[in-house]
Design an enzyme around this catalytic site. Structure first.
Site, PDB file in Angstrom:
ATOM      1  NE  ARG A  56       7.273  51.859 -11.108  1.00  0.00           N
ATOM      2  CZ  ARG A  56       7.422  51.206 -12.278  1.00  0.00           C
ATOM      3  NH1 ARG A  56       7.287  51.854 -13.422  1.00  0.00           N
ATOM      4  NH2 ARG A  56       7.692  49.918 -12.289  1.00  0.00           N
ATOM      5  CE1 TYR A 108      11.816  76.853  -1.024  1.00  0.00           C
ATOM      6  CE2 TYR A 108      11.788  75.355  -2.895  1.00  0.00           C
ATOM      7  CZ  TYR A 108      11.926  75.578  -1.536  1.00  0.00           C
ATOM      8  OH  TYR A 108      12.185  74.525  -0.693  1.00  0.00           O
ATOM      9  CG  ASP A 181       6.711  77.633  -8.602  1.00  0.00           C
ATOM     10  OD1 ASP A 181       5.554  77.638  -8.137  1.00  0.00           O
ATOM     11  OD2 ASP A 181       7.705  77.265  -7.952  1.00  0.00           O
ATOM     12  CE  LYS A 206       5.635  75.507   0.438  1.00  0.00           C
ATOM     13  NZ  LYS A 206       6.272  74.427  -0.269  1.00  0.00           N
TER      14      LYS A 206
HETATM   15  N1  PLP Z   1       7.992  76.422  -5.453  1.00  0.00           N
HETATM   16  C1  PLP Z   1       7.762  77.319  -4.471  1.00  0.00           C
HETATM   17  C2  PLP Z   1       7.341  78.714  -4.845  1.00  0.00           C
HETATM   18  C3  PLP Z   1       7.915  76.944  -3.134  1.00  0.00           C
HETATM   19  O1  PLP Z   1       7.685  77.853  -2.165  1.00  0.00           O
HETATM   20  C4  PLP Z   1       8.317  75.619  -2.825  1.00  0.00           C
HETATM   21  C5  PLP Z   1       8.516  75.184  -1.427  1.00  0.00           C
HETATM   22  O2  PLP Z   1       8.629  75.993  -0.522  1.00  0.00           O
HETATM   23  C6  PLP Z   1       8.560  74.733  -3.875  1.00  0.00           C
HETATM   24  C7  PLP Z   1       8.378  75.162  -5.178  1.00  0.00           C
HETATM   25  C8  PLP Z   1       9.003  73.315  -3.615  1.00  0.00           C
HETATM   26  O3  PLP Z   1       7.895  72.531  -3.263  1.00  0.00           O
HETATM   27  P1  PLP Z   1       7.963  71.266  -2.275  1.00  0.00           P
HETATM   28  O4  PLP Z   1       8.454  71.751  -0.954  1.00  0.00           O
HETATM   29  O5  PLP Z   1       6.556  70.766  -2.272  1.00  0.00           O
HETATM   30  O6  PLP Z   1       8.918  70.278  -2.892  1.00  0.00           O
END
Ligand code: PLP
Length: 384
Positions: A56, A108, A181, A206
């Site tokens: 962990r 998002y 992000d 992604k």
């Molecule tokens: N940030 C962005 C820009 C995203 O497009 C996504 C998912 O589509 C996320 C965060 C969330 O990531 P996850 O689906 O891996 O939890």
């Protein structure tokens, strides 16, 4: 045997060589998968391998990804998580009740939805702002003095570009931290820490992994010797949002071709954006690589070597016309997500009808296929 490659090497070299990792037991040029959850101690009760006690907290495959990501980001440290949202949650869980956060609007939708619910139940004041408007962002920072400002650039699915340096200056001026992000850009196109971000977040599901077969997230930090990084690290160790060894191994494998994929996806996306912007059945194209995109000059300054795989466009005729075009596509899979080797199309209004998204908007994640094949598929789908 493994060598710790210097972070000054180019991303293509660092990635292809997995940061210098060779399997120590066999000298294999691909690392092994380490599924052990617990690690032996010697007769003196000291861990036989320094740092390995319980998975962990001590996950060898996760650490390999973290080392490579930290180098690619120019970061002091990195941590991997079992999803992008788990990484996001780890940041927000460090906030005490009563604090204030500033979050970019129209990012998002999953991030927005989770943050709203979290702040509501935790007693955290949430301020949402258009971060691509530099002055509005700076004014919101000055007025609300947030502990954290959260931005996403390019944003999904609006492709807005935030000036990271200006955002960092504005939030630092009031004693807060900038979290970016950078899922869409990846460190190949933008190293947000170079522009002043304190933390970088990725949905590694992604572009970082790039093969649509691993759910993962990651954080990287400008300074590992900070209370927030210690709190995030402790939270992962104790609350247990840990990436499994097989997923970490696959992610590292995916990252070995990251620069190559990002370069190709960006080139393809640029070509398709140009094609669509001339198309009679298309109302608007949102892509930062286009001269007429409001964030183009900024994106040019902040993104190196391309503008990423994500592109949105609005089909003339609204929702019905957009869905009909998506239905006719043969190469673009009708599926959510982005940054994979295969191209995807998504009708965002179906997914998030209450967010102001135009009904005719289709979001493309452009893959690494032949650009001509993709262009022809769009042409036949749009009916020309
Ligand atoms: N940030 C962005 C820009 C995203 O497009 C996504 C998912 O589509 C996320 C965060 C969330 O990531 P996850 O689906 O891996 O939890």
């Amino acid at each position: 045997m493994s060598v710790d490659l210097p972070a000054s090497l180019h991303p293509a070299t660092l990635s292809a060589q997995a940061g210098g990792i060779v399997d120590d037991a066999t000298a294999g040029v691909a690392p092994a998968i380490h599924p052990a959850t617990t690690f032996q101690r010697g007769p003196d009760y000291v861990p036989s391998v320094d740092g390995n006690v319980y998975s962990r907290s001590h996950a060898p495959n996760g650490r390999m990804v973290e080392q490579l990501l930290a180098k690619l980001e120019g970061a002091a440290g990195a941590l991997v998580f079992p999803s992008g949202m788990a990484a996001t949650a780890a940041v927000f869980r460090t906030l005490p009740s009563g604090s204030t956060v500033l979050v970019q609007n129209q990012i998002y939708w999953g991030t927005t939805g989770w943050i709203r619910a979290f702040c509501d139940r935790r007693g955290v004041t949430l301020v949402e702002v258009d971060a691509s408007d530099k002055d509005a962002f700076a004014a919101a920072c000055a007025a609300h003095r947030p502990a954290i400002a959260w931005v996403e650039t390019p944003s999904n699915p609006w492709l807005r570009i935030t000036d990271l340096r200006a955002a960092a200056d504005a939030v630092h001026a009031v004693g807060g931290l900038l979290v970016a992000d950078m899922t869409t850009a990846t460190p190949v196109l933008t190293r947000a820490i170079d522009f002043g971000a304190d933390l970088v977040m990725h949905s590694a599901t992604k572009g970082l992994n790039g093969h649509s077969d691993v759910l993962a997230g990651a954080l990287a930090c400008a300074d590992a010797d900070t209370p927030i990084w210690a709190a995030i690290h402790a939270d992962r160790d104790t609350a247990g949002a840990v990436l499994g060894p097989f997923e970490a191994w696959l992610l590292l494998r995916g990252m070995r071709t990251l620069p190559l994929r990002v370069e190709r996806m960006s080139r393809n996306a640029q070509e398709l954006a140009l094609f669509l912007s001339d198309h009679p059945k298309v109302e608007t194209v949102l892509y930062p690589g286009l001269d007429d995109h409001p964030g183009h000059a900024l994106a040019e300054a902040q993104m190196q070597g391309g503008f990423g795989p994500l592109l949105s466009f609005v089909v003339k005729g609204g929702g019905e016309a957009a869905l009909a075009a998506a239905a006719r596509m043969r190469l673009f899979h009708r599926a959510t997500s982005l940054g994979g080797v295969e191209s995807l199309v998504e009708h965002r209004y179906t997914i998030e009808p209450h967010t102001g998204i135009p009904e005719g908007l289709l979001r493309l994640s452009v893959g690494i296929e032949d650009a001509g094949d993709l262009r022809e598929d769009l042409a036949q789908a749009l009916g020309q």
